[in-house]
Design a protein around this motif. Structure first.
Motif, PDB file in Angstrom:
ATOM      1  N   ASP A 104       0.829  -1.211   0.000  1.00 34.46           N
ATOM      2  CA  ASP A 104       0.000   0.000   0.000  1.00 34.46           C
ATOM      3  C   ASP A 104       0.864   1.262   0.000  1.00 34.46           C
ATOM      4  N   ALA A 105       1.927   1.262   0.781  1.00 35.18           N
ATOM      5  CA  ALA A 105       2.821   2.427   0.843  1.00 35.18           C
ATOM      6  C   ALA A 105       3.486   2.663  -0.511  1.00 35.18           C
ATOM      7  N   LEU A 106       3.943   1.593  -1.164  1.00 37.90           N
ATOM      8  CA  LEU A 106       4.593   1.736  -2.471  1.00 37.90           C
ATOM      9  C   LEU A 106       3.608   2.205  -3.540  1.00 37.90           C
ATOM     10  N   ARG A 107       2.384   1.748  -3.454  1.00 38.07           N
ATOM     11  CA  ARG A 107       1.365   2.192  -4.416  1.00 38.07           C
ATOM     12  C   ARG A 107       1.107   3.690  -4.292  1.00 38.07           C
ATOM     13  N   GLN A 108       1.315   4.239  -3.104  1.00 28.85           N
ATOM     14  CA  GLN A 108       1.090   5.666  -2.877  1.00 28.85           C
ATOM     15  C   GLN A 108       2.172   6.538  -3.514  1.00 28.85           C
ATOM     16  N   ILE A 109       3.409   6.023  -3.621  1.00 30.47           N
ATOM     17  CA  ILE A 109       4.512   6.879  -4.070  1.00 30.47           C
ATOM     18  C   ILE A 109       5.037   6.555  -5.465  1.00 30.47           C
ATOM     19  N   LEU A 110       4.823   5.330  -5.927  1.00 30.15           N
ATOM     20  CA  LEU A 110       5.288   4.988  -7.274  1.00 30.15           C
ATOM     21  C   LEU A 110       4.255   5.474  -8.286  1.00 30.15           C
ATOM     22  N   VAL A 111       4.718   5.800  -9.473  1.00 27.87           N
ATOM     23  CA  VAL A 111       3.835   6.337 -10.513  1.00 27.87           C
ATOM     24  C   VAL A 111       3.985   5.505 -11.786  1.00 27.87           C
ATOM     25  N   ASP A 112       3.007   5.641 -12.678  1.00 25.05           N
ATOM     26  CA  ASP A 112       3.115   5.007 -13.991  1.00 25.05           C
ATOM     27  C   ASP A 112       4.316   5.597 -14.716  1.00 25.05           C
ATOM     28  N   VAL A 113       5.021   4.743 -15.471  1.00 22.47           N
ATOM     29  CA  VAL A 113       6.169   5.220 -16.242  1.00 22.47           C
ATOM     30  C   VAL A 113       6.015   4.805 -17.696  1.00 22.47           C
TER      31      VAL A 113
END
Length: 173
Positions: A104-113
């Motif tokens: 959940d934490a990673l989903r909050q900060i990573l973005v589509d590339v």
């Protein structure tokens, strides 16, 4: 009024320059430790660079890992594959509940590339990590264990890409 306007424009330009520096502002003394590419079944997925003020880099000092993608990936895919690798490397030590919280934490900060985009993670020992997409901050993780586990994906001896690890650390294969 013209002086005030000039001062305001200069201040805004100054702030713009600081924001444009992104992760480099956090590690102004950083030098390139090493770089390499990651391929899966011969297909290049990304190139990676490790930047650190201390050479050779270690998990005891701040560093930046910059990944430039050769293909498009969704933030969800990046978060899922990160958690899968964290699980693989530290399977017996990390509970399912912790992995779910980290996902959940990673989903909050990573973005589509897209191809050509870069994501940079700045490791802050004992604190967590800060993340940037194309040098714009996307978020911060205030969990030292998650930050350590995340960067272990590339730097732990059990990494899936041992040759890339050696290159990032400035060592020969």
């Amino acid at each position: 009024m013209p002086r005030l306007l000039t001062a305001l424009l200069l201040a805004m330009a100054s702030l713009g320059c600081a924001a444009a520096e992104g992760w480099r502002a956090e590690l102004p003394q950083a030098q390139l430790s090493g770089e390499g590419e990651y391929r899966w079944f011969g297909m290049r997925l990304y190139t990676a660079q490790l930047w650190s003020a201390r050479l050779p880099p270690s998990l005891d000092a701040p560093f930046a890992l910059r990944i430039t993608y050769a293909r498009a990936f969704t933030a969800r895919t990046l978060a899922e594959s990160s958690v899968d690798e964290i699980r693989r490397i530290g399977a017996s030590k990390i509970t399912d509940a912790t992995l779910e919280r980290w996902r959940d934490a990673l989903r909050q900060i990573l973005v589509d590339v897209r191809a050509g985009d870069s994501l940079t993670g700045v490791y802050l020992p004992g604190q967590g990590a800060r993340f940037y997409a194309n040098d714009r901050e996307t978020g911060q993780i205030d969990d030292a264990a998650l930050a350590h586990a995340f960067f272990a994906i590339w730097l732990d001896p059990a990494t899936r890409a041992p040759a890339l690890r050696l290159k990032l650390l400035g060592q020969s294969e």
